[in-house]
Write a protein that holds these residues in place. Sequence first.
Motif, PDB file in Angstrom:
ATOM      1  N   GLY A  27    -127.656  20.260  12.421  1.00 35.77           N
ATOM      2  CA  GLY A  27    -127.371  19.226  13.402  1.00 35.77           C
ATOM      3  C   GLY A  27    -128.643  18.590  13.941  1.00 35.77           C
ATOM      4  N   LEU A  28    -128.560  18.088  15.148  1.00 34.34           N
ATOM      5  CA  LEU A  28    -129.678  17.413  15.803  1.00 34.34           C
ATOM      6  C   LEU A  28    -130.110  18.218  17.019  1.00 34.34           C
ATOM      7  CD1 LEU A  28    -131.529  14.919  16.060  1.00 34.34           C
ATOM      8  CD2 LEU A  28    -129.733  13.860  17.453  1.00 34.34           C
ATOM      9  N   ARG A  29    -131.428  18.391  17.165  1.00 30.93           N
ATOM     10  CA  ARG A  29    -131.949  19.166  18.288  1.00 30.93           C
ATOM     11  C   ARG A  29    -133.232  18.517  18.794  1.00 30.93           C
ATOM     12  NH1 ARG A  29    -130.262  23.736  20.239  1.00 30.93           N
ATOM     13  NH2 ARG A  29    -131.589  25.010  21.577  1.00 30.93           N
ATOM     14  N   LEU A  30    -133.370  18.471  20.120  1.00 30.42           N
ATOM     15  CA  LEU A  30    -134.525  17.858  20.764  1.00 30.42           C
ATOM     16  C   LEU A  30    -135.124  18.844  21.756  1.00 30.42           C
ATOM     17  CD1 LEU A  30    -136.342  15.400  21.418  1.00 30.42           C
ATOM     18  CD2 LEU A  30    -134.618  14.709  23.105  1.00 30.42           C
ATOM     19  N   ASN A  31    -136.452  19.026  21.676  1.00 29.89           N
ATOM     20  CA  ASN A  31    -137.177  19.911  22.586  1.00 29.89           C
ATOM     21  C   ASN A  31    -138.260  19.112  23.301  1.00 29.89           C
ATOM     22  OD1 ASN A  31    -136.347  22.942  21.863  1.00 29.89           O
ATOM     23  ND2 ASN A  31    -136.460  21.773  19.961  1.00 29.89           N
ATOM     24  N   VAL A  32    -138.283  19.202  24.622  1.00 30.71           N
ATOM     25  CA  VAL A  32    -139.299  18.554  25.444  1.00 30.71           C
ATOM     26  C   VAL A  32    -139.988  19.638  26.260  1.00 30.71           C
ATOM     27  CG1 VAL A  32    -139.773  16.844  27.224  1.00 30.71           C
ATOM     28  CG2 VAL A  32    -137.960  16.428  25.549  1.00 30.71           C
ATOM     29  N   SER A  33    -141.316  19.760  26.113  1.00 31.31           N
ATOM     30  CA  SER A  33    -142.054  20.854  26.745  1.00 31.31           C
ATOM     31  C   SER A  33    -143.319  20.319  27.391  1.00 31.31           C
ATOM     32  CB  SER A  33    -142.411  21.933  25.714  1.00 31.31           C
ATOM     33  OG  SER A  33    -141.288  22.312  24.945  1.00 31.31           O
ATOM     34  N   ARG A  83    -124.617  22.250   2.177  1.00 31.85           N
ATOM     35  CA  ARG A  83    -123.977  23.130   3.142  1.00 31.85           C
ATOM     36  C   ARG A  83    -124.419  22.835   4.568  1.00 31.85           C
ATOM     37  NH1 ARG A  83    -119.783  24.279   1.673  1.00 31.85           N
ATOM     38  NH2 ARG A  83    -119.690  26.062   3.104  1.00 31.85           N
ATOM     39  N   ALA A  84    -125.641  22.377   4.749  1.00 30.47           N
ATOM     40  CA  ALA A  84    -126.143  22.102   6.097  1.00 30.47           C
ATOM     41  C   ALA A  84    -127.252  21.062   6.011  1.00 30.47           C
ATOM     42  CB  ALA A  84    -126.666  23.378   6.755  1.00 30.47           C
ATOM     43  N   LEU A  85    -127.345  20.261   7.052  1.00 34.86           N
ATOM     44  CA  LEU A  85    -128.385  19.240   7.162  1.00 34.86           C
ATOM     45  C   LEU A  85    -128.732  19.091   8.634  1.00 34.86           C
ATOM     46  CD1 LEU A  85    -130.131  17.050   5.816  1.00 34.86           C
ATOM     47  CD2 LEU A  85    -128.247  15.444   6.210  1.00 34.86           C
ATOM     48  N   GLY A  86    -130.023  19.147   8.943  1.00 37.38           N
ATOM     49  CA  GLY A  86    -130.397  19.097  10.348  1.00 37.38           C
ATOM     50  C   GLY A  86    -131.759  18.473  10.568  1.00 37.38           C
ATOM     51  N   LEU A  87    -131.968  18.043  11.808  1.00 37.29           N
ATOM     52  CA  LEU A  87    -133.230  17.438  12.226  1.00 37.29           C
ATOM     53  C   LEU A  87    -133.580  17.974  13.608  1.00 37.29           C
ATOM     54  CD1 LEU A  87    -135.547  15.355  11.974  1.00 37.29           C
ATOM     55  CD2 LEU A  87    -133.993  13.668  12.995  1.00 37.29           C
ATOM     56  N   GLU A  88    -134.801  18.453  13.746  1.00 38.61           N
ATOM     57  CA  GLU A  88    -135.289  18.964  15.024  1.00 38.61           C
ATOM     58  C   GLU A  88    -136.546  18.208  15.421  1.00 38.61           C
ATOM     59  OE1 GLU A  88    -136.855  23.150  17.080  1.00 38.61           O
ATOM     60  OE2 GLU A  88    -135.781  23.164  15.154  1.00 38.61           O
ATOM     61  N   LEU A  89    -136.582  17.731  16.668  1.00 42.36           N
ATOM     62  CA  LEU A  89    -137.707  16.969  17.195  1.00 42.36           C
ATOM     63  C   LEU A  89    -138.315  17.724  18.371  1.00 42.36           C
ATOM     64  CD1 LEU A  89    -136.090  13.408  17.205  1.00 42.36           C
ATOM     65  CD2 LEU A  89    -137.586  14.382  15.451  1.00 42.36           C
TER      66      LEU A  89
END
Length: 396
Positions: A42-48, A386-392
């Motif tokens: 899926g899609l995931r966003l991290n702000v640190s 089976r799976a597709l994802g993007l992490e920012l």
Amino acid sequence: MLEFMDYIQHAFYSASHWNYENSYSQLTSTARALLDFETPRGLRLNVSSLSSPNFATSYALGSVGLVDGSLSYLYTSLPLHATSQSGKLNLHDVIRGYRQIQELRKPEESWMWEQWLGGKRVDQRDTLLYGRLYLPQSTLEALYLCRISPTQQVKLSAVSDSRLKNGGTILALHQYDVGKYSAETLYSTDGGLIGLRGLYNFGPDPRKEVPEPPRADDRPYGRFSAGAELYYGSLNKSGGVSFGGRYATLPAHKGIPLTATLTVNPLMGNLSTSYAVKAGKNLALCSKFDFNVYSYESDLMLGCELWRMKKRVEKKMERSMAAKLAWTVDEVKEPTTPEPEEVAGVLKARVDENWKIGILWEGRIKEMLFTLGSSIDMKRKDQPFRALGLELQYSS
């Protein structure tokens, strides 16, 4: 790719002079980084942000059918001056790949940590506190890390979740490392687990001998390490044991860097071997073979990683005003140290004997880090992906 809080925790290890790699749990770290990497879903966003040298925060938001997220806070008594801006981070520090083990260093003496004021000791032990709350599950994670001496460290991890037995679990870990060997003792409330593991490095002792100077020939120059772990569950009356060995070349080796490991679990009958080699400056290859002596089942996995570097843009030399007036050209001064290459990204791929493929592309776009990956099953012709994802990730 490491999350921001994991990167800060490794920065704490470096600032407190703790060798994170000298542990039995890290014996097969190279093979795990090249073959057992996780592909995002899926899609995931991290702000640190590292708002101060002692305090860091991180917020995550994801969407995998259901929107979820987490809030993280970290405090350390030891000021950290690590690079925190995602646009300036060295990608080798946040992307796990082929791990080149380093020469063993001599641990600091206890008196080096002493601080006296008015005839009284006022020194304090470096500590790290970390907490993370997952939403909407309301799961809470906590970590307490303390350097009690130059050769010892205590780590307490806890998880609070109503879905777990007894509402949560606590793991206590004591680590002892003198360079030549390391030992760890652990206890977990989950099943009353008690464990002991250790690692021994063959060769010179950094506490007594001077490291061997670099060799001029192509003969292998590396280090062999062997270790074992033993654990027993006091509540379920079950135990386990494993043995392992690793040979890895050191930075002074003039040939091709390589790492070979062997781990054995005699109770379960599992035997696992891995071999990783740095085939080129930006290319690493790895293979792993698992075999069970009881069922005769086996598994083979192959993987690789390819680092892509940015092309250097040649700077045009313009004559200074003094050179123009003198009808001459400026003297070209060659730099004494070459500029380091900038990483554009890294491609990871793996495949097993069942034709299950994992692909991962990690890199940086402007001021943001990204991880793009997919899992493919070639035996399922109707739906191979089976799976597709993007992490920012963005940090400041």
